[in-house]
Motif scaffolding. Structure first.
Motif, PDB file in Angstrom:
ATOM      1  N   GLN A 266      68.074  40.829  35.921  1.00 51.16           N
ATOM      2  CA  GLN A 266      67.818  39.418  35.301  1.00 51.16           C
ATOM      3  C   GLN A 266      66.326  39.143  35.441  1.00 51.16           C
TER       4      GLN A 266
ATOM      5  N   VAL B 161      62.638  38.957  34.809  1.00 45.61           N
ATOM      6  CA  VAL B 161      62.030  38.670  33.689  1.00 45.61           C
ATOM      7  C   VAL B 161      60.573  38.966  33.488  1.00 45.61           C
ATOM      8  N   HIS B 162      59.846  38.837  34.652  1.00 46.11           N
ATOM      9  CA  HIS B 162      58.321  38.923  34.643  1.00 46.11           C
ATOM     10  C   HIS B 162      58.020  40.574  34.771  1.00 46.11           C
ATOM     11  N   PRO B 163      57.143  40.912  33.877  1.00 47.02           N
ATOM     12  CA  PRO B 163      57.137  42.624  34.048  1.00 47.02           C
ATOM     13  C   PRO B 163      56.088  42.884  35.453  1.00 47.02           C
TER      14      PRO B 163
ATOM     15  N   HIS C 182      58.653  44.501  37.670  1.00 46.98           N
ATOM     16  CA  HIS C 182      59.744  45.432  37.015  1.00 46.98           C
ATOM     17  C   HIS C 182      59.293  46.846  37.877  1.00 46.98           C
TER      18      HIS C 182
ATOM     19  N   HIS D  52      71.073  42.680  28.460  1.00 47.33           N
ATOM     20  CA  HIS D  52      70.065  41.714  28.013  1.00 47.33           C
ATOM     21  C   HIS D  52      68.587  42.071  28.294  1.00 47.33           C
ATOM     22  N   PHE D  53      68.415  42.943  29.190  1.00 50.71           N
ATOM     23  CA  PHE D  53      67.104  43.330  29.866  1.00 50.71           C
ATOM     24  C   PHE D  53      66.596  44.306  28.519  1.00 50.71           C
TER      25      PHE D  53
ATOM     26  N   ASN E 203      65.561  42.826  25.039  1.00 50.79           N
ATOM     27  CA  ASN E 203      64.498  42.139  24.874  1.00 50.79           C
ATOM     28  C   ASN E 203      63.211  43.051  25.324  1.00 50.79           C
TER      29      ASN E 203
ATOM     30  N   CYS F 239      62.538  45.255  27.403  1.00 55.29           N
ATOM     31  CA  CYS F 239      62.276  45.268  29.147  1.00 55.29           C
ATOM     32  C   CYS F 239      61.284  43.998  29.414  1.00 55.29           C
ATOM     33  N   PHE F 240      61.159  43.027  28.491  1.00 54.07           N
ATOM     34  CA  PHE F 240      60.409  41.925  28.900  1.00 54.07           C
ATOM     35  C   PHE F 240      59.045  42.336  28.844  1.00 54.07           C
ATOM     36  N   GLY F 241      58.551  43.538  28.194  1.00 53.18           N
ATOM     37  CA  GLY F 241      57.043  43.973  28.463  1.00 53.18           C
ATOM     38  C   GLY F 241      56.561  45.102  28.919  1.00 53.18           C
TER      39      GLY F 241
ATOM     40  N   SER G 265      58.978  43.230  21.026  1.00 55.27           N
ATOM     41  CA  SER G 265      57.796  42.643  21.672  1.00 55.27           C
ATOM     42  C   SER G 265      56.401  43.293  20.948  1.00 55.27           C
TER      43      SER G 265
END
Length: 1747
Positions: free
Chosen positions: A331, A333-335, A338, A371-372, A375, A377-379, A420
């Motif tokens: 969960q 979300v900030h790359p 990661h 979800h990850f 999206n 991998c949120f960038g 993205s």
């Protein structure tokens, strides 16, 4: 974290802005002391100093220690406690500088205080402060060295943590300072072992800090947040790194020092402290919920370090909490987090597989993972995607629903692939992860399934992932639909739904390179699956085959390419990523079966896209391998393919299929798909049998070489295949294939040669296809890489045919010389002369030829150089274009073919523009020279052989042609000069005066003169001179006349037109410039008008070599032909057009014109003049004899040089040279005067050889010039006393024994010499004249003036008699022949009387000089006899002027309008009229009255006054005489006749005697009536005059009328009756329009507001106008304003208007005041009032007061 130094930020009371405010915020008492001594919150090391007593003690001890420290260092340490970052930075910088100068013993005392400040500074908000702190720390460590050891423990904690600062510059500075203290890895570990407890204690304290605990740091809230994040994140990273460093020390130190017991102790201590911290801080999980991504990332790193180095802290009782936190970390979300997040997840799941049962894997892990992935991998694609396959490896198989999980996994992964808008690196990471995960799942299927379930799962996975996701996405990239169904099964439907929902967000077409990356992924995945087992790809094979067949059918039905484009791309990708790796599946399993099924479909549909699909397959897999797979008709003809693998038989079978199936098929069908079929045919060519295949193609296309009807129908296809074959040849020759495969000779074919020749000779049969076919077989190319398909001999024949066609077009020209030149083009290349045809037929032939060579016809220059064909063709094209241009301008426009010819010319111009300079530069030097030679010869023929044409247009066109040819051919400097040499090469017709002579090997600067009579000049030579003149004006003297270093062009051989190029030589075409000057005039210009100005401009920019050479030629030629010289004598030192035209000898005229240009325009100076003068003088004598030829040419040259020789040099350096040159010239001139004295008198009647010539030479030594104000004579020399004495003797000798009648009747030439001698002696010797001398001079002057007056008066009397006796019908005849009644003056009479004017001006000047009063020798000038003779001369000049005015008036009376007679004579004899006008202004009023009375008594039909008024107000070009006309009319005694009407002044003056006219007073009448000419301008002028231009003649005439009226009013006594009546008339009748115009004209040119400024700020223009108004008021005169009025200029008109306005204020104040009161224009009133106040009122008031 942290702002830069000096950043003020937003200050609050938590962050005071000054020291006083900061002090007020401190707590009182001991707390304040503690804060002052300790700093932020009293935080030091590992303790919180909460006790005020403890703080005070520490502070007191530190203050006590400062007493032992250097005062300057102590001062800087105290400054470190300031809160301003700038102060801290300056203190740290100064401290660092001081410490470098100290020894270790001096620095040791400050370390305790420094340690205290060091801990505070490391948590400072400003990053620069933190960095500078480490720099200072490094300096202290370097200076102190080992003495730092006692203090290391107190510094170790902050020192270690600061190495993990979030700012790279700060952390690097901390590491460098630590490196200075502990340079090796062993020393660093030893230090960590030594300070382990202190570092852990410090870390424990810092990790307990909260933002609320840091409020006492007196920082803003936003700064506190960043400071807290910085402290926590660096502490977490420091702890994580410390665990790894200390627990893994055994491996790192490799059993080296320190001893193992220290290692064990350190490990035990580390584990103990690690377990305590892990427990005390509750597993650090609260940091995972922090808002700061840096803290969360550091926490993941710390958890990974614990799992790796201290795994025992992960106890089973805590596993649920830890597993939920770590495995549920998706969960995040900030790359930024990661990378550490994946490290923690993978390490934890691998180390603790038992943790999975403690979490709900679907809710806690998978839902967050989907979800990850969805999206993107949120960038963090490049970080996250490579970890996916590792994560799959760690998943527990027993807890998964494998099929559902993997489909959900791939679905989520696919959906987030481009959400993205990733970069290319992100996209590649995705495709690699997709392939790796898919292959991993297929490889690990046995982990999840057994037996048939495993095979079913693999098939489903391939079908749904490879086919329905990857392959479908690749096809959909083309943006077209498909003809097959991909949906099968529930999971497939879900994938389709996800695909459709994602496509709404992502458009693959907008991403560059997407389909290449996708296709590569697809191919690599297929290759990998094929290696796992060919059966895995069965679903893909089926779908691929259905797709291709469906697209082929859809392409035929919808007539659009559909997905075939993507299928072709797919094949190319297979070639790149599979076929080159020698993989078999692309052809054996994929394309082979497909082509076998779809080949009949491709043949039947015959669409371009399907054919291209087949061509690409052949080019990729090879012709033989593909044809082997195809079902063709060749099997029925030649039998089935033999089962043996006999290579020869297989090749024979291939060739049979190629010849009998593919060649006929590719040459058939419609034109739309023809290019694709021909591409297919060429793709089947193979190296080992390309010749046989090419033979098959040519044999079929040319119908067996017959070139019959079948060939006509197949020509277009053959042309296309030739063009494509050439491109294919170039492609393969570039190295991608065997270069030997397509050698040039293999493309030649005898049937092609025959077809090409047949096409050229019967081009009408082939229509538009013919030129295209010829261009194709010639191998035209713009890329300079060409390959002809014909033999050399055939190429030559084709170009011969082209030249014949173009020459045929030239031979229908309407100009005979063009046709003649066209024949010569064929002769020079041995081509038979074409038969002339009609224009329509010839134009078709020419168009065909032009279309043939429309390409790069220099591509076969190697074939053309031998026969010189290509240059002839190129020249013919330009000649045709030029001929059309000339015909359009000079041709017969009534011709029936003119319109067609005009359109053809436009086409030719457009055609020539396509031949750019790049093409010409690609040609050889020989080719360009040959073209230039041909074009230049055509231009010469056009000039010398053209007849009865407009020469202006012809020469302009030829000039344009030559310039265009030079630019078009891109000739370099040498080639350009060679072309000009040929253009200017001499022949029998040209040049006429000077011919250059050439030696066999080099051009020499030599020439010969060919002197002919000017009357024998041919029209062609003048036309050629006009052409050269225009060429010089166009491209400059530098190229045409001076030339440049170039290859010399030797004189052409009479039998050959070829050029011969030799070595470079300096090229000055001085002879050409001389030839143009000698030609002098041509039909539309002259050398004086255009050529000499060009030479003048060139002379100002370059050296003298050219002009030295020209003078050398001209002097030599003039000396040779000097005996033929006939010319008029010069009036001034600057040779005028009339004077130059008077020189008959062309060489001398050219010499005089050139010398006048060089010296009179100050291009050359005195030194050049001396050199030329000495050269001429040296040639005056041949031994003891006089060179009569030199004597003939010397006078005009000396006359020009004399003023230059007189000028003195500048500076003392030149003084001696000036004295020497003056002495030299004086001695020579004195000798010439003495020689003149040896001759008898000019008017003695005795002839003597050389008399006239020597007198001309002598007189030329004394030039007379006029200043800007015409008539003011200036003597240009200062002769020696001996010269003056000799000159006076020479004059006196002329009067001895001679009476006046002999002078008047003497030869005209001698009279001219005598008159000029009188002018010279008057100028230099007048003070020594005696009475006889004066009487001789004045009497001759009077006789010469009277002689001209008699001529004019006789003509006027004759004309008046004719007009009086003529009837109305005779007047038209008189008007037509009016010029016959005009007075005619001979040139000698004009020269003589002009000299008389000069002499009279000198005499009048003597009267005005002060020397006259001081000289006793001038008594004669004071005698009555002199005054009488002077008045007679003045009266004669005035009568001369009045006669001209009367003649003009008579011409106007009969409406003779072509040109003003005076103006016409002014053009013929300008100096005569200028001198006469100037002299009239110097005459006395009495002489003017006598002249008026004399003419009035004559009783002519037109009186003198009305005639002079007509001149004054005339609109014709007589401006030169307007000023003398006003002078006469404004003279007292005459002004009343000029102003008043005859009814007022005298109506019958012709009946009155002289005494009665003198006594007549206009005031005798009761009423005032102005002359009609003045009344219409003064009384009746309209307000419309204000809207005319300022220089309009109507406005000027109004100004002149008021000037005349005011002058007359000034001449009247102020109290006289006439004056009063005239003033009254003006007030009652005069129009006020001009009154407004007067000040407006003066003021509108300048800003009226400047009157308010200081005098220094007033513009000069306004100042001059105001001064003129003041002068007119004070002097009561307008004469000074009229002196410079003509020619009319705005500034002079404004000045005159101001003078009139000023004089009005003086003479007519009531009139002006009344007008001023009626003006309603306030801005104008203000401006006029300011002007009057500034420039008029002061002098008027002064005059009034003086009275």
């Amino acid at each position: 974290m942290g702002r830069q130094k000096g950043d003020g930020g937003n200050r609050t009371k938590a962050r005071p802005s000054s020291s006083s405010v900061a002090a007020s915020l401190l707590p009182s008492g001991s707390a304040a002391a503690a804060a002052a001594g300790v700093g932020f919150g009293g935080y030091v090391g590992s303790t919180r100093l909460d006790s005020a007593l403890q703080t005070t003690a520490v502070h007191d001890s530190l203050l006590l220690s400062l007493t032992d420290i250097d005062s300057e260092i102590a001062q800087h340490l105290k400054r470190l406690s300031r809160k301003d970052p700038t102060t801290k930075l300056k203190a740290l910088s100064s401290l660092t500088t001081l410490l470098k100068q100290k020894s270790g013993k001096d620095v040791i005392p400050i370390i305790p205080q420094w340690a205290f400040e060091y801990k505070r500074l490391l948590v400072d908000y400003n990053r620069e402060v933190r960095r500078a702190t480490h720099d200072t720390m490094a300096t202290i460590v370097a200076v102190v060295g080992r003495d730092l050891a006692p203090h290391v423990k107190s510094l170790a904690g902050p020192w270690w943590v600061s190495q993990f600062d979030s700012v790279p510059e700060v952390s690097q500075a901390a590491k460098q300072s630590f490196q200075v203290a502990f340079p090796t890895q062993e020393k660093k570990l030893e230090a960590l072992f030594f300070c382990t407890e202190e570092i852990f204690a410090y870390l424990d304290d810092t990790l307990k800090l909260t933002q609320d605990n840091m409020l006492d740091l007196a920082a803003a809230s936003d700064e506190l947040t960043e400071m807290h994040q910085q402290v926590i994140s660096s502490s977490l990273l420091a702890l994580a790194t410390l665990l790894g460093a200390l627990t893994g020390v055994e491996k790192s130190i490799d059993n080296k020092s320190p001893e193992p017991k220290h290692v064990l102790k350190a490990q035990a201590t580390t584990i103990s402290f690690a377990e305590k911290l892990f427990s005390a801080h509750k597993f650090f999980l609260h940091f995972l919920r922090d808002k700061s991504p840096t803290i969360r990332s550091a926490t993941y790193s710390l958890l990974s370090s614990y799992a790796k180095n201290v795994p025992q802290v992960y106890r089973e009782g805590d596993m649920k909490t830890l597993a939920s936190a770590i495995l549920g970390a998706f969960q995040e979300v900030h790359p930024l987090c990661h990378s550490t997040m994946w490290e923690a997840i993978l390490l934890f799941s691998k180390r603790f597989p038992c943790a999975w049962p403690f979490v709900n894997i679907q809710i806690t892990v998978f839902n967050h993972l989907w979800h990850f992935l969805r999206n993107g991998c949120f960038g963090s694609q490049q970080v996250s995607y490579p970890c996916l396959v590792l994560f799959l490896e760690n998943l527990p198989s027993e807890r998964l629903s494998a099929e559902h999980f993997f489909f959900e996994f791939f679905q989520s992964l696919w959906v987030g692939r481009n959400l993205s808008h990733p970069s290319k690196a992100d996209r590649l990471a995705f495709f690699q992860a997709l392939r790796e995960c898919l292959l991993w799942v297929l490889h690990k299927t046995s982990r999840y399934f057994d037996g048939e379930d495993a095979a079913r799962f693999q098939k489903s996975l391939v079908e749904n992932i490879l086919v329905k996701l990857i392959w479908l996405d690749f096809l959909l990239y083309a943006g077209c639909g498909h003809g097959y169904d991909l949906s099968s099964g529930k999971s497939g439907d879900i994938l389709e739904d996800s695909q459709q929902s994602n496509d709404k967000i992502f458009d693959a077409k907008s991403v560059p390179g997407y389909w290449q990356d996708l296709g590569k992924c697809l191919i690599e995945t297929i290759s990998a699956l094929y290696s796992l087992g060919p059966g895995l790809l069965a679903p893909f094979y089926v779908v691929f085959e259905d797709t291709c067949i469906g697209e082929l059918k859809e392409t035929e039905q919808l007539k659009r390419p559909g997905n075939l484009v993507q299928l072709i791309r797919f094949m190319h990708l297979m070639e790149q990523h599979a076929i080159r790796k020698a993989e078999a599946w692309p052809l054996d399993y994929l394309m082979g079966p497909l082509l076998e099924k779809c080949f009949p479909l491709i043949r039947s549909h015959d669409s371009s896209d399907s054919l291209k699909f087949l061509s690409v397959a052949i080019s990729i897999f090879g012709p033989q391998r593909v044809v082997k797979q195809l079902p063709t008709d060749a099997e029925e003809i030649a039998g089935s393919v033999p089962p043996t693998k006999d290579v020869d038989k297989e090749l024979e079978h291939f060739l049979q299929v190629f010849e009998r199936t593919f060649v006929p098929w590719c040459f058939s069908g419609d034109d739309l798909s023809a290019p694709a079929r021909l591409d297919l045919l060429l793709s089947l060519l193979i190296g080992e049998c390309s010749s046989e295949q090419w033979d098959s193609i040519i044999l079929y296309a040319t119908d067996g070489g017959e070139a019959g009807p079948a060939f006509v129908s197949r020509m277009k296809r053959l042309t296309m295949i030739l063009e494509k074959a050439r491109e294919k040849f170039l492609f393969r020759r570039s190295g991608l294939h065997d270069a030997e495969y397509l050698q040039s000779h293999k493309w030649h074919h005898k049937f092609l040669d025959a077809a090409a020749i047949s096409t050229m000779r019967s081009f009408s049969l082939f229509g538009d296809s013919g030129p295209q076919f010829i261009r194709a077989v010639l191998g035209f190319s713009r890329d300079n890489d060409h390959q002809p398909f014909l033999s050399d001999s055939v190429i030559t024949q084709i170009y011969e045919e082209v030249l014949k066609m173009l020459v045929a077009c030239i031979q229908i020209s309407p100009f005979h010389w063009v046709r003649k030149f066209g024949c010569s083009l064929c002769d020079e290349v041995n081509v038979p002369e074409p038969v002339l045809k009609s224009f329509a037929d010839v134009s078709k032939v020419a168009l065909f030829a032009l279309e043939v060579v429309e390409g790069d016809f220099c591509s076969v220059k190697s074939h053309s150089e031998e026969h010189n064909l290509i240059p002839r063709i190129a020249a013919s094209i330009l000649i045709i274009t030029w001929d059309c241009e000339l015909t359009a301008v000079l041709g017969d426009q009534s011709s029936e073919n003119f319109r067609d010819l005009e359109n053809f010319g436009k086409y030719m111009q457009e055609y020539c523009t396509k031949i750019d300079s790049q093409f010409w530069r690609s040609c050889t030097v020989q080719s360009r020279r040959a073209v230039a030679s041909t074009l230049v010869r055509f231009i010469r023929i056009s000039i010398f052989e053209a007849e009865n044409l407009n020469t202006d247009i012809l020469t302009s066109m030829c000039c344009k042609w030559l310039v265009d040819a030079i630019n078009c051919l891109s000739l370099d400097e040498s080639e350009e000069q060679n072309a000009l040499d040929l253009l200017l090469s001499p022949d029998d017709l040209w040049p006429l005066w000077v011919k250059p002579e050439f030696s066999p090997n080099r051009r020499q600067n030599s020439w010969k003169f060919v002197m002919i009579s000017p009357n024998l000049q041919t029209v062609h030579s003048r036309v050629f001179a006009e052409f050269i003149d225009k060429l010089v004006s166009e491209v400059g003297v530098n190229k045409i006349i001076t030339g440049s270093l170039s290859y010399d062009l030797v004189r052409r051989d009479q039998a050959s037109s070829q050029l011969q190029f030799l070595e470079p030589s300096a090229c000055y075409r001085a002879w050409l410039a001389v030839e143009i000057l000698c030609t002098w005039q041509w039909a539309n210009g002259s050398a004086l008008a255009t050529f000499l100005p060009s030479l003048r401009d060139h002379a100002t920019k370059t050296d003298d070599e050219l002009f030295n050479e020209m003078l050398k030629i001209l002097v030599e030629g003039a000396l040779i032909y000097g005996s033929q010289v006939k010319m008029r004598f010069f009036i001034s030192s600057i040779a005028s057009k009339q004077e130059l035209n008077g020189i008959e000898d062309p060489l001398l005229r050219a010499l005089v014109a050139l010398v006048s240009t060089l010296f009179c325009d100050s291009i050359w100076g005195k030194q050049k003049a001396i050199a030329l003068f000495q050269l001429l003088v040296n040639k005056l004598y041949i031994g003891e004899e006089t060179n009569i030829n030199c004597l003939h040419i010397l006078p005009p040259l000396v006359y020009i040089l004399a003023p230059v020789l007189k000028d003195s040099g500048v500076g003392s350096r030149d003084l001696r040279e000036d004295i020497d040159s003056n002495s030299l010239s004086e001695n020579i001139i004195e000798d010439w005067v003495q020689r003149a004295l040896m001759f008898p008198s000019l008017i003695s009647g005795t002839s003597h050889e050389g008399l006239v010539e020597w007198f001309k030479l002598l007189i030329s030594c004394y030039p007379v010039t006029t200043a800007e104000n015409v008539g003011a004579c200036e003597m240009k020399r200062n002769p020696s006393p001996l010269e003056r004495e000799l000159l006076l003797k020479l004059l006196q000798k002329q009067r001895y024994g001679v009476d006046q009648s002999s002078v008047a009747n003497g030869p005209p030439e001698l009279q001219i010499l005598l008159s000029r001698l009188i002018v010279i002696t008057l100028g230099y010797c007048w003070a020594d004249f005696n009475e006889e001398d004066w009487d001789f001079v004045l009497s001759n002057m009077r006789s010469w003036v009277e002689a001209v007056v008699v001529v004019f008066e006789e003509a006027v009397e004759s004309l008046d008699h004719t007009l009086r006796n003529a009837s109305s019908d005779d007047l038209e005849l008189i008007a037509d022949n009016f010029e016959q009644h005009m007075p005619t003056l001979s040139p000698s009479s004009v020269d003589t009387v002009v000299n008389s004017f000069y002499a009279f001006h000198l005499i009048l000047g003597f009267f005005q000089s002060q020397e006259m009063e001081k000289t006793d020798k001038l008594t004669f000038l004071k005698m009555e006899k002199f005054n009488r003779m002077k008045n007679q001369i003045e009266e004669g000049i005035l009568r001369l002027f009045l006669s001209s005015c009367v003649t003009e008036a008579m011409a106007n009376s009969i409406h003779y309008e072509p040109l003003s007679l005076v103006g016409k004579n002014h053009l013929i004899h300008p100096q005569f009229w200028k001198m006469m006008a100037s002299t009239i202004g110097k005459t006395s009023p009495l002489a003017r009255q006598e002249a008026i009375s004399s003419v009035e008594r004559w009783g002519l039909s037109k009186g003198p006054v009305i005639s002079v008024i007509g001149i004054l107000f005339s609109s014709k070009p007589v401006s030169l005489l307007k000023l003398p006309a006003f002078v006469i009319l404004s003279c007292p005694g005459i002004s009343s006749w000029a102003v008043m009407s005859e009814n007022t002044s005298f109506s019958s003056s012709s009946n009155l005697t002289d005494d009665q006219v003198a006594d007549l007073d206009p005031s005798t009448k009761d009423c005032i009536i102005l002359r009609e000419e003045l009344s219409c301008l003064i009384d009746k002028s309209s307000i419309d005059i204000l809207h005319m231009p300022l220089e309009a003649k109507e406005r000027v005439n109004v100004f002149l009328a008021w000037c005349l009226l005011l002058s007359h009013l000034l001449s009247l006594p102020a109290s006289s009756v006439e004056s009063e009546r005239l003033v009254q008339h003006i007030q009652e009748s005069a129009s006020t329009a001009i009154t407004y115009d007067l000040p407006a004209c003066s003021i509108k040119l300048c800003s009226a507001s400047t009157s308010k400024k200081r005098d220094a700020d007033i513009p000069k223009q306004l100042s001059d106008i105001g001064a003129a108004a003041t002068r007119s008021i004070t002097t009561g005169s307008l004469q000074f304003a009229l002196d410079s009025l003509w020619p009319i200029q705005r500034e002079q008109l404004a000045l005159l208007a101001a003078c009139i306005f000023g004089l009005m204020l003086r003479l007519l104040p009531a009139y002006v005041r009344g007008w001023f009161n009626d003006v309603r224009d306030r801005p104008a009133l203000s401006s006029i009032e300011m002007f009057t106040k500034a420039w008029c009122s002061p002098c008027l008031i002064a005059d009034e007061l003086s009275q």
